[in-house]
Design an enzyme around this catalytic site. Sequence first.
Site, PDB file in Angstrom:
ATOM      1  N   ASP A  90     -11.845 -34.238  15.586  1.00 47.65           N
ATOM      2  CA  ASP A  90     -12.637 -35.168  14.761  1.00 47.65           C
ATOM      3  C   ASP A  90     -14.078 -35.255  15.257  1.00 47.65           C
ATOM      4  O   ASP A  90     -14.330 -35.248  16.465  1.00 47.65           O
ATOM      5  CB  ASP A  90     -12.036 -36.575  14.806  1.00 47.65           C
ATOM      6  CG  ASP A  90     -10.683 -36.640  14.113  1.00 47.65           C
ATOM      7  OD1 ASP A  90     -10.317 -35.656  13.452  1.00 47.65           O
ATOM      8  OD2 ASP A  90     -10.006 -37.674  14.243  1.00 47.65           O
ATOM      9  N   TYR A 300      -7.579 -38.491   4.508  1.00 44.28           N
ATOM     10  CA  TYR A 300      -7.242 -39.011   5.840  1.00 44.28           C
ATOM     11  C   TYR A 300      -7.615 -40.489   5.942  1.00 44.28           C
ATOM     12  O   TYR A 300      -8.772 -40.858   5.717  1.00 44.28           O
ATOM     13  CB  TYR A 300      -8.002 -38.199   6.893  1.00 44.28           C
ATOM     14  CG  TYR A 300      -7.677 -38.560   8.318  1.00 44.28           C
ATOM     15  CD1 TYR A 300      -6.457 -38.185   8.890  1.00 44.28           C
ATOM     16  CD2 TYR A 300      -8.574 -39.282   9.105  1.00 44.28           C
ATOM     17  CE1 TYR A 300      -6.154 -38.512  10.204  1.00 44.28           C
ATOM     18  CE2 TYR A 300      -8.272 -39.610  10.415  1.00 44.28           C
ATOM     19  CZ  TYR A 300      -7.059 -39.221  10.961  1.00 44.28           C
ATOM     20  OH  TYR A 300      -6.762 -39.557  12.258  1.00 44.28           O
TER      21      TYR A 300
END
Length: 540
Positions: A90, A300
Site C-alpha cells: 500500500d 478496497y
Amino acid sequence: DFAKALGIPGRNEGYLEHGDVIITWAIGHLVELLEPEDYSPQWKRWRLEALPILPPEFRYKPIANTKKQFEIIKKLLKQKPIGDVVIATDAGREGELIARTTLQLAGFNEWANAKRFWSSLALTPAVIQEGMRAIQPASDFDRLWKAGRARQIADWLVGMNVSRAATLRLNDLYSVGRVQTAVLSLIVDRRRERDQFKPEPYWILQAAFKNEKGTWVGAWFREEVTRFLKEEEARQTAAKIQDQTGTVRSVSKQKKKQPPPLLYSLTDLQQDANRKYGFSAQKTLETAQTLYEKLKCLSYPRTDSKVLGSKNVDLAQNLVNRLTGAYPAIFAGIDKKLVNASNKRVFNDAKLTDHHALIPLAPLPSGAGGDEKKIYWLVARRFAAAFHPDCEYEQTEIITEVEKETFRTRGKRILKPGWRVVYESESATSAPAARVDAEEEQEDLPPLAQGDPAHVEEATVTEKQTMPPPEYTEALLLKDMTNPARYVTEEELKKIYKGDIGLGTQATRAQIIETLLARRYIERQNKYLIATEKGCHLID
C-alpha cells in the site's frame, strides 16, 4: 492484479513466477516486534522495579500464524539470484513498514537494488504497467518507513510499560494503549459530563401569522437572544402580540448551490451505516470486506480517501456505463460531462492517500445478503450522486415585527434537485413532519414582500430544557476520532488535528472500539457506547 497486468500465468504456493519475474505477497504484517521476555528473562515477570522496559534496539520475529508465508519469501530471496526487488505494498506508512520489516528479517540487504512502485489508484492493468515503468528508488521513501516504525515502537512502549504499571498499581489487569486509552478518555469524559449535567428550563415563543397571501410561522428573537429564561416574560410577550397585526419588516432571498457529497471513506461509511441501520463500525467493515473480497463488487474498503485519482477517469466512465444499464433509476440522471478529470471533487491526486475512495466495481450479485445490500446501496448511491449536478435552491429569511417584537422565519425551496434525485426514492417512505417548527426551514412559504400585513393567529409558548452532550453512538465517536481538534487546547496540536490526523486510522478504528468493549472498559447500551466503572477508574 499484478500478475494479470504483467502477463504472469500460473501460481505456486505463496508466489507467482514466469520468465524473470516473481510476485509474492504479505498477509498484513508478517513480522512483529519481540516481546519483552525475548530480550531479557528479567522482563518476563511483571515487576514495578523492572520498568521502564527500554530495549537497546528494537528487533523483530515472524508472526506465528503467517510464518509459512514469511518463510516462502525468505527462501525466494535466498535461492535465486535476485536483481531488483520492487516494493508494491500500500502507498502509505503501514505498507512501507510491512515491506521493510519483512525484507529486513528475511535477510535482504541489497537496498541499492530496492525499488518502489507507488500508486493509490485502482490497480487496473494500465495503472500497474505505467507504475512499473515509473518505479523509484526505495530510499526515496525512507522517511515513510521511519514514520511507520516510530508509530509501531510508540505503541509497543506505551502498551508494554504503562499496561504493566497500571496493572501492578491498581491490582487488576489493565491494558493501556497509545490510541485506545485516548479514545476511552473521550467516552469517560462524556459520561462524566452527562452525570454532572444539571438541566435548566427555558421558553421559546412562536407566532403563526396570516394575511391574504398565506400563512407562516416565526420564532421570537431579540438581537442574538432566541429564548426566554423566565416563563412569565415569555407569556407576557405572547399575550401582548396575540390577535395583533404587525408587518413584514424584510424578506431576503438567496439562490444557493449544494454540491454532491464526496465519495465514501471507510469512516464516513461506518458513520452513515451506524446512523441509518445501527451497524457497529466492525460490522460495516466486515460487510464491506465481504463485498470486496468475496462478491467482488466493491473496492478496497480500508481507505481514508474521499476521491479517485486522475488516471481513474476511464475506470469511472466504464463503471457508470455498466451501472446505468443495471440501475437506471439512480444512474440515468448522471451528467456524463462530470465524469472527467476536471471534476476535482471526484478526481483529485493531491487528496489521495494509501487507497482511493470506496466505490462500486460491479452490480450487486444476486446471492448478496440483506446487510450486504444495505452497505452496497449506500456506496452505489454516493457514487451515482457524485456525477449529478449541484442541487440548486432558494433560501428565504423573513423578519416579521409585531408590537416591537421580532420573529424570524427561514425557508428553503428546491429549484433543481440535482444529485438529490438519487436519494428521493429512499426518503419517500419517511413520515411527514407533524407540525411546522419555526426553528426549522419551512417549505412553500407565501410570496411575501416588505410592508405586507401580518396578523397573529396564534402565539405559542413552549418550555424546553438545556440538554447535556449526547451519549456516544459509534457514528458520533467515529466523528470525534476522525477530528478530535475541539478537545485539544494547545494551538499547535489543534492545527495538526484539523488536518487529516485523527485518533487511529481507517483500518484500526473499528478494532479499537471492539477492544475497549472486549476489555469491559465500555459497554453497549442499545445503540450507545457507555464507559464502565472499570473504564472510568483507569482514566482517573
